[in-house]
Design an enzyme around this catalytic site. Structure first.
Site, PDB file in Angstrom:
ATOM      1  N   TYR A   1       0.079  10.423 -19.263  1.00  0.00           N
ATOM      2  CA  TYR A   1      -0.849  11.466 -19.711  1.00  0.00           C
ATOM      3  C   TYR A   1      -0.255  12.199 -20.913  1.00  0.00           C
ATOM      4  CZ  TYR A   1      -4.173  15.311 -19.501  1.00  0.00           C
ATOM      5  OH  TYR A   1      -5.161  16.214 -19.811  1.00  0.00           O
TER       6      TYR A   1
ATOM      7  N   ARG B   1     -30.877   2.273 -42.936  1.00  0.00           N
ATOM      8  CA  ARG B   1     -30.173   3.382 -43.566  1.00  0.00           C
ATOM      9  C   ARG B   1     -31.113   3.974 -44.596  1.00  0.00           C
ATOM     10  NH1 ARG B   1     -25.460   4.791 -40.634  1.00  0.00           N
ATOM     11  NH2 ARG B   1     -27.335   5.566 -39.675  1.00  0.00           N
TER      12      ARG B   1
ATOM     13  N   PHE C   1     -22.042  11.523 -44.689  1.00  0.00           N
ATOM     14  CA  PHE C   1     -22.250  10.506 -43.678  1.00  0.00           C
ATOM     15  C   PHE C   1     -23.004  11.189 -42.534  1.00  0.00           C
ATOM     16  CE2 PHE C   1     -21.254   7.979 -39.922  1.00  0.00           C
ATOM     17  CZ  PHE C   1     -21.843   6.801 -40.344  1.00  0.00           C
ATOM     18  N   THR C   2     -23.814  10.424 -41.814  1.00  0.00           N
ATOM     19  CA  THR C   2     -24.723  11.031 -40.810  1.00  0.00           C
ATOM     20  C   THR C   2     -23.999  11.981 -39.847  1.00  0.00           C
ATOM     21  OG1 THR C   2     -24.438   9.028 -39.486  1.00  0.00           O
ATOM     22  CG2 THR C   2     -26.437   9.178 -40.831  1.00  0.00           C
TER      23      THR C   2
ATOM     24  N   LYS D   1     -13.404   1.854 -37.321  1.00  0.00           N
ATOM     25  CA  LYS D   1     -13.610   1.117 -38.563  1.00  0.00           C
ATOM     26  C   LYS D   1     -12.280   0.735 -39.198  1.00  0.00           C
ATOM     27  CE  LYS D   1     -17.448   2.443 -40.994  1.00  0.00           C
ATOM     28  NZ  LYS D   1     -18.695   2.087 -40.312  1.00  0.00           N
TER      29      LYS D   1
ATOM     30  N   PHE E   1     -32.046   8.603 -35.430  1.00  0.00           N
ATOM     31  CA  PHE E   1     -32.050   7.156 -35.655  1.00  0.00           C
ATOM     32  C   PHE E   1     -31.415   6.380 -34.506  1.00  0.00           C
ATOM     33  CE2 PHE E   1     -27.546   6.818 -36.668  1.00  0.00           C
ATOM     34  CZ  PHE E   1     -27.237   8.091 -37.124  1.00  0.00           C
TER      35      PHE E   1
ATOM     36  N   ASP F   1     -12.199  11.501 -45.923  1.00  0.00           N
ATOM     37  CA  ASP F   1     -12.645  10.649 -44.816  1.00  0.00           C
ATOM     38  C   ASP F   1     -12.150   9.247 -45.143  1.00  0.00           C
ATOM     39  OD1 ASP F   1     -13.982   8.857 -43.175  1.00  0.00           O
ATOM     40  OD2 ASP F   1     -15.843   9.995 -43.152  1.00  0.00           O
TER      41      ASP F   1
HETATM   42  N1  F0G Z   1     -17.081   8.545 -41.373  1.00  0.00           N
HETATM   43  C1  F0G Z   1     -17.539   7.389 -41.851  1.00  0.00           C
HETATM   44  C2  F0G Z   1     -17.392   7.090 -43.317  1.00  0.00           C
HETATM   45  C3  F0G Z   1     -18.159   6.453 -41.017  1.00  0.00           C
HETATM   46  O1  F0G Z   1     -18.617   5.318 -41.524  1.00  0.00           O
HETATM   47  C4  F0G Z   1     -18.273   6.751 -39.636  1.00  0.00           C
HETATM   48  C5  F0G Z   1     -18.933   5.830 -38.734  1.00  0.00           C
HETATM   49  C6  F0G Z   1     -17.780   7.977 -39.175  1.00  0.00           C
HETATM   50  C7  F0G Z   1     -17.187   8.844 -40.072  1.00  0.00           C
HETATM   51  C8  F0G Z   1     -17.909   8.362 -37.727  1.00  0.00           C
HETATM   52  O2  F0G Z   1     -17.019   7.644 -36.958  1.00  0.00           O
HETATM   53  O3  F0G Z   1     -18.478   6.344 -35.368  1.00  0.00           O
HETATM   54  O4  F0G Z   1     -16.027   6.654 -34.945  1.00  0.00           O
HETATM   55  O5  F0G Z   1     -17.594   8.542 -34.712  1.00  0.00           O
HETATM   56  N2  F0G Z   1     -19.622   4.864 -39.112  1.00  0.00           N
HETATM   57  C9  F0G Z   1     -20.287   3.893 -38.242  1.00  0.00           C
HETATM   58  C10 F0G Z   1     -21.197   2.993 -39.042  1.00  0.00           C
HETATM   59  C11 F0G Z   1     -20.995   4.510 -37.070  1.00  0.00           C
HETATM   60  O6  F0G Z   1     -21.884   2.189 -38.418  1.00  0.00           O
HETATM   61  O7  F0G Z   1     -21.210   3.046 -40.282  1.00  0.00           O
HETATM   62  P1  F0G Z   1     -17.294   7.285 -35.425  1.00  0.00           P
END
Ligand code: F0G
Length: 482
Positions: free
Chosen positions: A80, A389, A132-133, A266, A455, A223
């Site tokens: 832990y 997208r 980013f979303t 990623k 989405f 990022d």
């Molecule tokens: N920043 C970037 C540039 C990303 O592409 C993603 C995720 C995140 C942050 C968030 O990370 O999913 O680990 O919480 N991208 C995925 C995609 C979901 O399909 O492009 P996460």
């Protein structure tokens, strides 16, 4: 990828790996695909992978692991607190990203949550190359606002601009001056700007942004979820960095940032994330939120096995033959699509090929979601799952009015070392057929619209009986072929 030239003169991306563990795939008949997409509310996120042939939804958590990563997972230290696995992760962060302190989080958006809660006050502005979303959702959640400062031509989809992810420095200065330094939480740079087609920024631009950050005393946050790919494209496209190794380029990038965060899904493994800093006072500001939201400070919601895989994966990010595989396949696919006149984002970016759904489906108004419709139609006729997208991935404003996306894209992700070239040729073949029959694709409308990140789980229906017409034409042209 190798730099091998073919005697035939063909430009073929040649793999420098072999496949040793495989997963069987199923290509179900089009009748089943029609039922599946209906059951999924015409949203490819809601498909069950038993109905999917090639899963090109994302590269997130789906890159192939190396033998060394899998081997490392067997050496995980279950504890832990104080797990040896965590210290390997921390050491890899220090060696690869040159940041001393690491806060582990369960995935990228968890880092965004911690960063937003720590540094953003209601009404603050966050200048960035592009959102980013999940980053946007967390910024809005704490009352912040974003300012997207790409150059005007970055949203021209077919272009020769090698660095569409660059921030326009004049716009950045203007944004800071107009809003006042005290209202800016930080500047956010996203490596390989995801939502505009995986487009990189240049090192020169990042250096300019750093200068502005220094001039005004603003923190610069990177990022780094797709940092390896951005570094690879800097090496390929920016003269001054041609002779440098990926490791040098990555370090130069992270050195310019005060704080680096990433989704390890990623960057290096199939789960996890991290926030990396050199300044202890920044570490202390965020530290308390990790046990609150993620888990203890030496696992952060990630399994120790995954932590081992992240540590090895981070080091493998320095291997050009590994990092270049996906961009090279993408380049191949994009070039072939472009040759056939199928509208696609150029220059080729990273993460996937990005089809220009706005041009592909010119006849579908943006209010009927051309990118969502194209994603559903493409799955229907091929079993290939891509991701919308466009406007479905956008949000509504405070009055509930839909904010139409700047660009409408169908993303076909090519996770690292997952697909073969014949599968890529299938993707191209079915997309070509769909382009020739694009008039048959119709629009979509929401039947269920979640209030946040709609989405992901939103449900839609076709605005006419176009899916049936598409099935009919497919069967006419392909007979009993799947
Ligand atoms: N920043 C970037 C540039 C990303 O592409 C993603 C995720 C995140 C942050 C968030 O990370 O999913 O680990 O919480 N991208 C995925 C995609 C979901 O399909 O492009 P996460």
């Amino acid at each position: 990828m190798s730099k091998v030239k073919f005697y035939s003169g063909e430009d073929i991306p040649l793999e420098l790996h072999k496949v040793r563990v495989v997963q069987k795939l199923h290509l179900v008949p089009i009748e089943r695909r029609l039922n599946a997409i209906e059951e999924a509310g015409f949203n490819t996120f809601r498909l069950n992978t038993k109905d999917v042939y090639l899963d090109m939804l994302t590269d997130s958590g789906t890159n192939a692991m190396s033998d060394n990563q899998v081997a490392a997972m067997f050496q995980a230290d279950d504890a832990y607190a104080g797990s040896q696995s965590f210290y390997k992760y921390q050491q890899a962060v220090e060696d690869v990203l040159e940041k001393k302190y690491l806060l582990p989080v369960h995935q990228g958006r968890a880092a965004e949550n911690v960063i937003s809660r720590t540094f953003i006050k209601p009404g603050n502005i966050i200048p960035m190359n592009y959102h980013f979303t999940t980053a946007l959702a967390h910024i809005l959640e704490v009352g912040g606002k974003i300012a997207e400062l790409l150059h005007d031509d970055a949203l021209i989809l077919q272009s020769t601009n090698p660095f569409k992810g660059n921030i326009d420095i004049d716009k950045l200065v203007k944004c800071i001056e107009e809003n006042g330094v005290e209202n800016i939480s930080f500047i956010r740079m996203e490596a390989s700007t995801n939502l505009i087609g995986g487009q990189p920024f240049s090192m020169a631009n990042l250096m300019d942004v750093r200068q502005i950050a220094d001039k005004y005393g603003i923190m610069l946050i990177l990022d780094a979820s797709l940092i390896g790919e951005n570094a690879y494209l800097i090496k390929e496209r920016e003269q001054a960095w041609k002779e440098n190794s990926l490791g040098d380029i990555i370090k130069a990038m992270t050195d310019l940032a005060d704080l680096v965060y990433f989704s390890a899904r990623k960057l290096s493994s199939s789960r996890g994330g991290g926030i990396c800093i050199n300044r202890k006072e920044l570490y202390y500001k965020m530290e308390a939120l990790i046990p609150l939201y993620e888990g203890f400070l030496t696992y952060g919601g990630i399994s120790v096995r995954e932590i081992e895989a992240i540590a090895v994966g981070l080091r493998e990010t320095l291997d050009e033959t590994m990092i270049s595989q996906s961009p090279k396949f993408i380049e191949h696919l994009v070039t072939e699509l472009d040759k056939k006149g199928i509208p696609v984002v150029t220059p080729p970016g990273v993460l996937g090929a990005h089809v220009d759904a706005g041009s592909f489906c010119q006849h579908i108004p943006q209010t009927e979601y051309p990118a969502g419709a194209l994603a559903a139609a493409y799955y229907l006729i091929s079993g290939v799952r891509g991701m919308e997208r466009g406007t479905i991935s956008s949000v509504r404003d405070e009055n509930g009015v839909e904010i139409l996306a700047n660009i409408e894209l169908l993303r076909l992700a090519l996770p690292r070392r997952v697909f073969t070239l014949s599968q890529v040729k299938y993707v191209l073949d079915r997309l070509t057929w769909l382009y020739d029959n694009r008039e048959l694709i119709g629009g979509l409308r929401f039947t269920y619209e979640p209030p946040v990140l709609r989405f992901f789980m939103g449900g839609l229906e076709p605005t006419s009986n176009w899916p049936a017409r598409l099935v009919e034409k497919f069967k006419k042209d392909f007979g009993d072929s799947l």
